[in-house]
Design an enzyme around this catalytic site. Sequence first.
Site, PDB file in Angstrom:
ATOM      1  N   HIS A  72       0.834  -1.207   0.000  1.00 19.15           N
ATOM      2  CA  HIS A  72       0.000   0.000   0.000  1.00 19.15           C
ATOM      3  C   HIS A  72       0.871   1.260   0.000  1.00 19.15           C
ATOM      4  O   HIS A  72       1.778   1.375   0.812  1.00 19.15           O
ATOM      5  CB  HIS A  72      -0.912   0.017   1.223  1.00 19.15           C
ATOM      6  N   TYR A 200      -9.581   4.675   7.719  1.00 19.10           N
ATOM      7  CA  TYR A 200      -9.784   4.968   9.144  1.00 19.10           C
ATOM      8  C   TYR A 200     -10.874   6.040   9.230  1.00 19.10           C
ATOM      9  O   TYR A 200     -10.717   7.120   8.659  1.00 19.10           O
ATOM     10  CB  TYR A 200      -8.506   5.529   9.775  1.00 19.10           C
ATOM     11  N   PRO A 292      -4.243  -0.670  18.795  1.00 13.16           N
ATOM     12  CA  PRO A 292      -3.971  -1.086  17.416  1.00 13.16           C
ATOM     13  C   PRO A 292      -4.131   0.020  16.366  1.00 13.16           C
ATOM     14  O   PRO A 292      -3.798  -0.196  15.202  1.00 13.16           O
ATOM     15  CB  PRO A 292      -4.982  -2.216  17.168  1.00 13.16           C
ATOM     16  N   LYS A 296       1.106  -0.701  15.162  1.00 13.47           N
ATOM     17  CA  LYS A 296       2.526  -0.716  15.548  1.00 13.47           C
ATOM     18  C   LYS A 296       2.969  -1.921  16.372  1.00 13.47           C
ATOM     19  O   LYS A 296       4.172  -2.170  16.491  1.00 13.47           O
ATOM     20  CB  LYS A 296       2.850   0.570  16.347  1.00 13.47           C
ATOM     21  N   TYR A 384       3.668   6.277  10.320  1.00  6.33           N
ATOM     22  CA  TYR A 384       2.849   5.149   9.880  1.00  6.33           C
ATOM     23  C   TYR A 384       3.691   4.110   9.138  1.00  6.33           C
ATOM     24  O   TYR A 384       3.526   2.900   9.347  1.00  6.33           O
ATOM     25  CB  TYR A 384       1.697   5.652   9.010  1.00  6.33           C
TER      26      TYR A 384
HETATM   27  P1  RFL Z   1       2.336 -12.549  21.366  1.00  9.47           P
HETATM   28  O1  RFL Z   1       1.848 -12.614  19.962  1.00  9.47           O
HETATM   29  O2  RFL Z   1       1.318 -12.323  22.431  1.00  9.47           O
HETATM   30  O3  RFL Z   1       3.095 -13.936  21.646  1.00  9.47           O
HETATM   31  C1  RFL Z   1       3.495 -14.305  22.938  1.00  9.47           C
HETATM   32  C2  RFL Z   1       3.589 -15.830  22.991  1.00  9.47           C
HETATM   33  O4  RFL Z   1       4.020 -16.215  24.290  1.00  9.47           O
HETATM   34  C3  RFL Z   1       3.213 -17.295  24.737  1.00  9.47           C
HETATM   35  N1  RFL Z   1       3.198 -17.310  26.208  1.00  9.47           N
HETATM   36  C4  RFL Z   1       3.880 -18.170  26.956  1.00  9.47           C
HETATM   37  N2  RFL Z   1       4.702 -19.168  26.626  1.00  9.47           N
HETATM   38  C5  RFL Z   1       5.253 -19.866  27.646  1.00  9.47           C
HETATM   39  N3  RFL Z   1       4.991 -19.608  28.957  1.00  9.47           N
HETATM   40  C6  RFL Z   1       4.173 -18.613  29.328  1.00  9.47           C
HETATM   41  N4  RFL Z   1       3.933 -18.364  30.617  1.00  9.47           N
HETATM   42  C7  RFL Z   1       3.587 -17.840  28.304  1.00  9.47           C
HETATM   43  N5  RFL Z   1       2.736 -16.780  28.303  1.00  9.47           N
HETATM   44  C8  RFL Z   1       2.510 -16.484  27.039  1.00  9.47           C
HETATM   45  C9  RFL Z   1       1.857 -17.041  24.133  1.00  9.47           C
HETATM   46  O5  RFL Z   1       1.049 -18.208  24.050  1.00  9.47           O
HETATM   47  C10 RFL Z   1       2.243 -16.496  22.761  1.00  9.47           C
HETATM   48  O6  RFL Z   1       2.344 -17.504  21.787  1.00  9.47           O
HETATM   49  O7  RFL Z   1       3.474 -11.475  21.564  1.00  9.47           O
HETATM   50  P2  RFL Z   1       4.656 -10.965  20.572  1.00  9.47           P
HETATM   51  O8  RFL Z   1       5.367 -12.146  19.973  1.00  9.47           O
HETATM   52  O9  RFL Z   1       5.401  -9.946  21.326  1.00  9.47           O
HETATM   53  O10 RFL Z   1       3.874 -10.282  19.342  1.00  9.47           O
HETATM   54  C11 RFL Z   1       3.160  -9.086  19.522  1.00  9.47           C
HETATM   55  C12 RFL Z   1       1.969  -9.020  18.568  1.00  9.47           C
HETATM   56  O11 RFL Z   1       1.212 -10.209  18.684  1.00  9.47           O
HETATM   57  C13 RFL Z   1       1.084  -7.787  18.842  1.00  9.47           C
HETATM   58  O12 RFL Z   1       1.873  -6.669  19.160  1.00  9.47           O
HETATM   59  C14 RFL Z   1       0.201  -7.409  17.628  1.00  9.47           C
HETATM   60  O13 RFL Z   1      -0.738  -8.426  17.365  1.00  9.47           O
HETATM   61  C15 RFL Z   1      -0.537  -6.082  17.871  1.00  9.47           C
HETATM   62  N6  RFL Z   1      -1.453  -5.722  16.774  1.00  9.47           N
HETATM   63  C16 RFL Z   1      -0.976  -5.145  15.607  1.00  9.47           C
HETATM   64  N7  RFL Z   1       0.351  -4.933  15.433  1.00  9.47           N
HETATM   65  C17 RFL Z   1       0.822  -4.434  14.258  1.00  9.47           C
HETATM   66  O14 RFL Z   1       2.041  -4.233  14.139  1.00  9.47           O
HETATM   67  N8  RFL Z   1       0.002  -4.136  13.186  1.00  9.47           N
HETATM   68  C18 RFL Z   1      -1.351  -4.326  13.277  1.00  9.47           C
HETATM   69  O15 RFL Z   1      -2.060  -4.109  12.276  1.00  9.47           O
HETATM   70  C19 RFL Z   1      -1.887  -4.814  14.528  1.00  9.47           C
HETATM   71  N9  RFL Z   1      -3.213  -5.002  14.668  1.00  9.47           N
HETATM   72  C20 RFL Z   1      -2.826  -5.936  16.908  1.00  9.47           C
HETATM   73  C21 RFL Z   1      -3.689  -5.562  15.827  1.00  9.47           C
HETATM   74  C22 RFL Z   1      -3.370  -6.507  18.062  1.00  9.47           C
HETATM   75  C23 RFL Z   1      -4.732  -6.699  18.157  1.00  9.47           C
HETATM   76  N10 RFL Z   1      -5.193  -7.314  19.337  1.00  9.47           N
HETATM   77  C24 RFL Z   1      -6.104  -8.402  19.380  1.00  9.47           C
HETATM   78  C25 RFL Z   1      -4.571  -7.007  20.605  1.00  9.47           C
HETATM   79  C26 RFL Z   1      -5.056  -5.728  15.912  1.00  9.47           C
HETATM   80  C27 RFL Z   1      -5.591  -6.278  17.083  1.00  9.47           C
HETATM   81  C28 RFL Z   1      -7.088  -6.395  17.165  1.00  9.47           C
HETATM   82  C1  PHB Z   2      -5.489  -5.044  10.550  1.00 14.82           C
HETATM   83  O1  PHB Z   2      -5.382  -5.260   9.316  1.00 14.82           O
HETATM   84  O2  PHB Z   2      -5.940  -5.896  11.337  1.00 14.82           O
HETATM   85  C2  PHB Z   2      -5.132  -3.706  11.062  1.00 14.82           C
HETATM   86  C3  PHB Z   2      -4.612  -2.763  10.187  1.00 14.82           C
HETATM   87  C4  PHB Z   2      -4.314  -1.487  10.656  1.00 14.82           C
HETATM   88  C5  PHB Z   2      -4.539  -1.187  11.977  1.00 14.82           C
HETATM   89  C6  PHB Z   2      -5.025  -2.145  12.861  1.00 14.82           C
HETATM   90  C7  PHB Z   2      -5.334  -3.412  12.394  1.00 14.82           C
HETATM   91  O3  PHB Z   2      -4.277   0.075  12.414  1.00 14.82           O
END
Ligand code: RFL
Ligand code: PHB
Length: 389
Positions: A72, A200, A292, A296, A384
């Site tokens: 994008h 957005y 989110p 980031k 961004y």
């Molecule tokens: P994770 O993905 O939570 O992975 C951590 C892992 O550790 C395990 N764990 C354990 N293992 C052993 N012993 C324990 N006691 C443990 N406790 C936990 C877990 O099972 C898991 O497998 O963390 P990590 O690797 O730091 O990754 C971070 C990302 O997952 C997170 O920052 C993103 O998903 C945030 N996020 C977004 N980030 C972006 O860069 N771009 C996006 O578009 C974006 N959209 C989002 C998002 C997060 C969202 N939610 C649901 C919070 C959209 C949403 C809706």
């Molecule tokens: C997503 O594709 O899930 C997404 C994209 C941008 C955001 C948050 C989530 O700011």
Amino acid sequence: MRTKVAIIGAGPAGLLLGQLLHAYGIDNVIVERQTPDYVLGRIRAGLLEEGTVALLDAAGAGARARHEGLVHHGVELAFGGARHRIDMHAATGKTVMIYGQTEVTRDLMKARADAGLATVYQAADVTPHDFGSVAPRVSYVKDDITHEIACDFIAGCDGFHGVSRSRVPASAIQTFERVYPFGWLGILSETPPVSHELIYTNHERGFALCTMRSMHRSRHYLQCPLDDHVDQWPDDKFWDELKRRLDRKAVDHLVTGPSIEKSIAPLRSFVAEPMRFGRMFLAGDAAHIVPPTGAKGLNLAASDVHYLSQALREFYTEKSAAGIDAYSAMALARVWKAVRFSWWMTSMLHKFPDTGEFGARIQLAELDYLVSSKAAATSLSENYVGLPF
Ligand code: RFL
Ligand code: PHB
């Protein structure tokens, strides 16, 4: 068992770190509480910065993203019933990529399996020990047997609710937090996206985001009350509410369909300082959370892992502790800028219960400024697409 780096958590942070260390010849073991399918079942991030994609390449796991990811050049902001495009590529020369976290994780898991590296899934009671000493250990229980990994370093990549940060004495850690008074209700559907870029939307009924996973799979989000439950949101209600918030053109292009996933996520900003405690490092969500809105979270996990993998490479190949000594400060400098950006995007785009009409007018003035000032649009774009690391 003995290894150089014991990594707790097989999310994107842990898996990426494992691959980068492997590429530098540093052996590592990952211990994860869940099964691989459970980890892959979490629908989360969708947007990758160029720097994150480059790290996937370095980890030997970037080929499919390069082939299937959607690049994008811009992003759309909708407010007051009209839509405005910010040309991020014109402002910065950079782009972002749509490629889901599930696929990132799948590619990293496959690269790890192909390299024959050790990952212990379904490990219970994972616990880091003695990270204040030069001989740290990680213990866990698998099939009712307690195991121990002796290592040089522990990487706490276990997410916000993980065990690593919780084992740090309260006197050694400082935390900063803001909890937002709403959540995001997200649905995934087998439908084409509304537009070829993300939209957005700031609306008096609340924020909405139209995003995607591919040209035939859409992801939509609605700001919702924190105490709502997904059962209160049958698909029809979700699509009706989304239509009320989107601009006319978006409504005309919206294709609805049954949801294949639906979840509510709370919004929070959180930072733990420092990110190093003796021979244990925190990386990713284990150390910080952003709402989110700025996309980031996953990208910050990737930049932490970049700094940490370089620091450990320096330690092993150049016998220098300079990198590991600098890790926390370097990572936190980038973290706080992303925390600021995500907080600012969240503040500008959501309906806040306590700021009233004054707050709503300030948001519209800010959005209008953004889409009419080159300087303001450039500032948004730089953040961004991701600040350099
Ligand atoms: P994770 O993905 O939570 O992975 C951590 C892992 O550790 C395990 N764990 C354990 N293992 C052993 N012993 C324990 N006691 C443990 N406790 C936990 C877990 O099972 C898991 O497998 O963390 P990590 O690797 O730091 O990754 C971070 C990302 O997952 C997170 O920052 C993103 O998903 C945030 N996020 C977004 N980030 C972006 O860069 N771009 C996006 O578009 C974006 N959209 C989002 C998002 C997060 C969202 N939610 C649901 C919070 C959209 C949403 C809706
Ligand atoms: C997503 O594709 O899930 C997404 C994209 C941008 C955001 C948050 C989530 O700011």
